[in-house]
Design a protein around this motif. Sequence first.
Motif, PDB file in Angstrom:
ATOM      1  N   THR A 282       0.795  -1.047   0.016  1.00 37.61           N
ATOM      2  CA  THR A 282       0.035  -0.085  -0.034  1.00 37.61           C
ATOM      3  C   THR A 282       1.020   1.190  -0.018  1.00 37.61           C
ATOM      4  OG1 THR A 282      -0.263  -0.031   2.390  1.00 37.61           O
ATOM      5  CG2 THR A 282      -1.964  -1.214   1.033  1.00 37.61           C
ATOM      6  N   GLY A 283       2.114   1.202   0.495  1.00 40.37           N
ATOM      7  CA  GLY A 283       3.011   2.562   0.524  1.00 40.37           C
ATOM      8  C   GLY A 283       3.456   2.785  -0.675  1.00 40.37           C
ATOM      9  N   ALA A 284       3.871   1.642  -1.391  1.00 38.87           N
ATOM     10  CA  ALA A 284       3.940   1.908  -2.843  1.00 38.87           C
ATOM     11  C   ALA A 284       2.859   2.149  -3.805  1.00 38.87           C
ATOM     12  CB  ALA A 284       4.576   0.493  -3.584  1.00 38.87           C
ATOM     13  N   LEU A 285       1.548   1.921  -3.700  1.00 40.76           N
ATOM     14  CA  LEU A 285       0.468   2.160  -4.273  1.00 40.76           C
ATOM     15  C   LEU A 285       0.447   3.751  -3.936  1.00 40.76           C
ATOM     16  CD1 LEU A 285      -1.949  -0.630  -3.631  1.00 40.76           C
ATOM     17  CD2 LEU A 285      -0.591  -0.177  -5.583  1.00 40.76           C
TER      18      LEU A 285
ATOM     19  N   ALA B 205       1.965  -2.967  -7.699  1.00 43.29           N
ATOM     20  CA  ALA B 205       2.491  -2.212  -6.847  1.00 43.29           C
ATOM     21  C   ALA B 205       3.740  -1.688  -7.151  1.00 43.29           C
ATOM     22  CB  ALA B 205       2.408  -2.617  -5.565  1.00 43.29           C
ATOM     23  N   GLY B 206       3.924  -1.439  -8.678  1.00 47.27           N
ATOM     24  CA  GLY B 206       5.167  -1.193  -9.014  1.00 47.27           C
ATOM     25  C   GLY B 206       6.098  -2.047  -9.724  1.00 47.27           C
ATOM     26  N   GLY B 207       5.585  -3.216 -10.018  1.00 44.60           N
ATOM     27  CA  GLY B 207       6.125  -4.369 -10.420  1.00 44.60           C
ATOM     28  C   GLY B 207       5.791  -4.625 -11.780  1.00 44.60           C
ATOM     29  N   ARG B 208       5.951  -5.695 -12.313  1.00 47.53           N
ATOM     30  CA  ARG B 208       5.738  -5.963 -13.903  1.00 47.53           C
ATOM     31  C   ARG B 208       4.470  -5.666 -14.372  1.00 47.53           C
ATOM     32  NH1 ARG B 208       3.216 -10.298 -15.666  1.00 47.53           N
ATOM     33  NH2 ARG B 208       2.140 -11.689 -14.142  1.00 47.53           N
ATOM     34  N   LEU B 209       3.481  -5.178 -13.547  1.00 50.68           N
ATOM     35  CA  LEU B 209       2.219  -4.815 -14.269  1.00 50.68           C
ATOM     36  C   LEU B 209       1.700  -3.208 -13.865  1.00 50.68           C
ATOM     37  CD1 LEU B 209      -0.066  -7.969 -13.512  1.00 50.68           C
ATOM     38  CD2 LEU B 209       0.849  -7.058 -15.781  1.00 50.68           C
ATOM     39  N   GLY B 210       2.777  -2.688 -13.347  1.00 55.05           N
ATOM     40  CA  GLY B 210       2.806  -1.142 -13.283  1.00 55.05           C
ATOM     41  C   GLY B 210       2.417  -0.853 -11.839  1.00 55.05           C
ATOM     42  N   ASN B 211       1.582   0.165 -11.618  1.00 51.87           N
ATOM     43  CA  ASN B 211       1.168   0.521 -10.271  1.00 51.87           C
ATOM     44  C   ASN B 211      -0.220   1.036 -10.389  1.00 51.87           C
ATOM     45  OD1 ASN B 211       0.939   2.257  -7.666  1.00 51.87           O
ATOM     46  ND2 ASN B 211       3.009   2.297  -7.668  1.00 51.87           N
TER      47      ASN B 211
ATOM     48  N   GLY C  85      -5.630   0.316  -0.634  1.00 54.71           N
ATOM     49  CA  GLY C  85      -5.673  -0.695   0.361  1.00 54.71           C
ATOM     50  C   GLY C  85      -5.233  -1.941  -0.582  1.00 54.71           C
ATOM     51  N   CYS C  86      -4.807  -3.349   0.264  1.00 59.62           N
ATOM     52  CA  CYS C  86      -4.708  -4.212  -0.235  1.00 59.62           C
ATOM     53  C   CYS C  86      -5.061  -5.385   0.545  1.00 59.62           C
ATOM     54  CB  CYS C  86      -3.150  -4.579  -0.510  1.00 59.62           C
ATOM     55  SG  CYS C  86      -2.358  -6.265  -1.297  1.00 59.62           S
ATOM     56  N   VAL C  87      -5.881  -6.347  -0.033  1.00 62.31           N
ATOM     57  CA  VAL C  87      -6.583  -7.616   0.442  1.00 62.31           C
ATOM     58  C   VAL C  87      -5.810  -8.787  -0.236  1.00 62.31           C
ATOM     59  CG1 VAL C  87      -8.370  -8.811   1.396  1.00 62.31           C
ATOM     60  CG2 VAL C  87      -8.433  -6.128   1.182  1.00 62.31           C
ATOM     61  N   ILE C  88      -5.267  -9.797   0.470  1.00 55.12           N
ATOM     62  CA  ILE C  88      -4.680 -10.922  -0.278  1.00 55.12           C
ATOM     63  C   ILE C  88      -5.262 -12.093   0.267  1.00 55.12           C
ATOM     64  CG2 ILE C  88      -2.744 -12.285  -0.621  1.00 55.12           C
ATOM     65  CD1 ILE C  88      -1.036  -9.892   0.060  1.00 55.12           C
ATOM     66  N   GLN C  89      -5.844 -13.110  -0.514  1.00 60.71           N
ATOM     67  CA  GLN C  89      -6.680 -13.981  -0.299  1.00 60.71           C
ATOM     68  C   GLN C  89      -6.071 -14.993   0.682  1.00 60.71           C
ATOM     69  OE1 GLN C  89      -9.894 -15.252  -1.711  1.00 60.71           O
ATOM     70  NE2 GLN C  89      -9.685 -16.585   0.312  1.00 60.71           N
ATOM     71  N   GLY C  90      -6.627 -15.352   1.616  1.00 58.22           N
ATOM     72  CA  GLY C  90      -6.214 -16.424   2.779  1.00 58.22           C
ATOM     73  C   GLY C  90      -6.912 -17.707   2.567  1.00 58.22           C
ATOM     74  N   ASP C  91      -6.947 -18.199   3.657  1.00 55.75           N
ATOM     75  CA  ASP C  91      -7.487 -19.815   3.857  1.00 55.75           C
ATOM     76  C   ASP C  91      -9.009 -19.620   4.257  1.00 55.75           C
ATOM     77  OD1 ASP C  91      -5.251 -21.061   3.007  1.00 55.75           O
ATOM     78  OD2 ASP C  91      -4.327 -21.275   4.898  1.00 55.75           O
ATOM     79  N   THR C  92      -9.246 -18.173   4.696  1.00 59.55           N
ATOM     80  CA  THR C  92     -10.736 -18.313   5.175  1.00 59.55           C
ATOM     81  C   THR C  92     -11.524 -17.221   4.323  1.00 59.55           C
ATOM     82  OG1 THR C  92     -10.210 -16.379   6.654  1.00 59.55           O
ATOM     83  CG2 THR C  92      -9.691 -18.518   7.567  1.00 59.55           C
ATOM     84  N   ARG C  93     -12.552 -17.096   4.624  1.00 63.48           N
ATOM     85  CA  ARG C  93     -13.718 -16.127   4.166  1.00 63.48           C
ATOM     86  C   ARG C  93     -13.523 -14.687   4.524  1.00 63.48           C
ATOM     87  NH1 ARG C  93     -19.393 -17.516   4.465  1.00 63.48           N
ATOM     88  NH2 ARG C  93     -19.371 -15.941   2.957  1.00 63.48           N
TER      89      ARG C  93
END
Length: 161
Positions: free
Chosen positions: A34-37, A135-141, A86-94
């Motif tokens: 999120t800081g990079a975004l 977030a600034g990687g291969r697909l930009g920001n 923000g950033c939400v990354i899929q985990g093991d729960t709902r």
Amino acid sequence: MATKNLSEYDLASVPSAEQMKFGIVVAEWNYEITGALAQGAMDTLIKHGAKESNIVLKHVPGTFELPLGGQFLAEYTQVDAIILIGCVIQGDTRHFDFICDGVTQGTTDLNLKYNKPFIFGVLTTNNEQQALDRAGGRLGNKGDEAAVTAIKMVALKNELK
């Protein structure tokens, strides 16, 4: 999967942001991302003429808190648009589903309640690498894309006034 670079756009299609004021609300959770975004959004706003003094940057604990942070900016500042990052990354729960649904609905509600652009700069990814790529990687920001969207939406509102 996104195949477009989020940082590529037609520079000529973006109006000047010189007279515009922006708020940026950034989730502290997943701050490497999120800081990079947020930095991407700031850099893009400034590149298009926004004065750094016309950008209010605030932090909230997590992505779920973004809509309320955005509402505070709408009520207590004089910004023309608010970018929610923000950033939400899929985990093991709902938990992922509940957070994504809540912030999406909250953002939609704010747009309509305040008649002001609230820009959804939230990554919802399956894993950390997908987030880093956006977030600034291969697909930009995604922050760049959110800033361009904010500028264009303020310009549209000003044009229609």
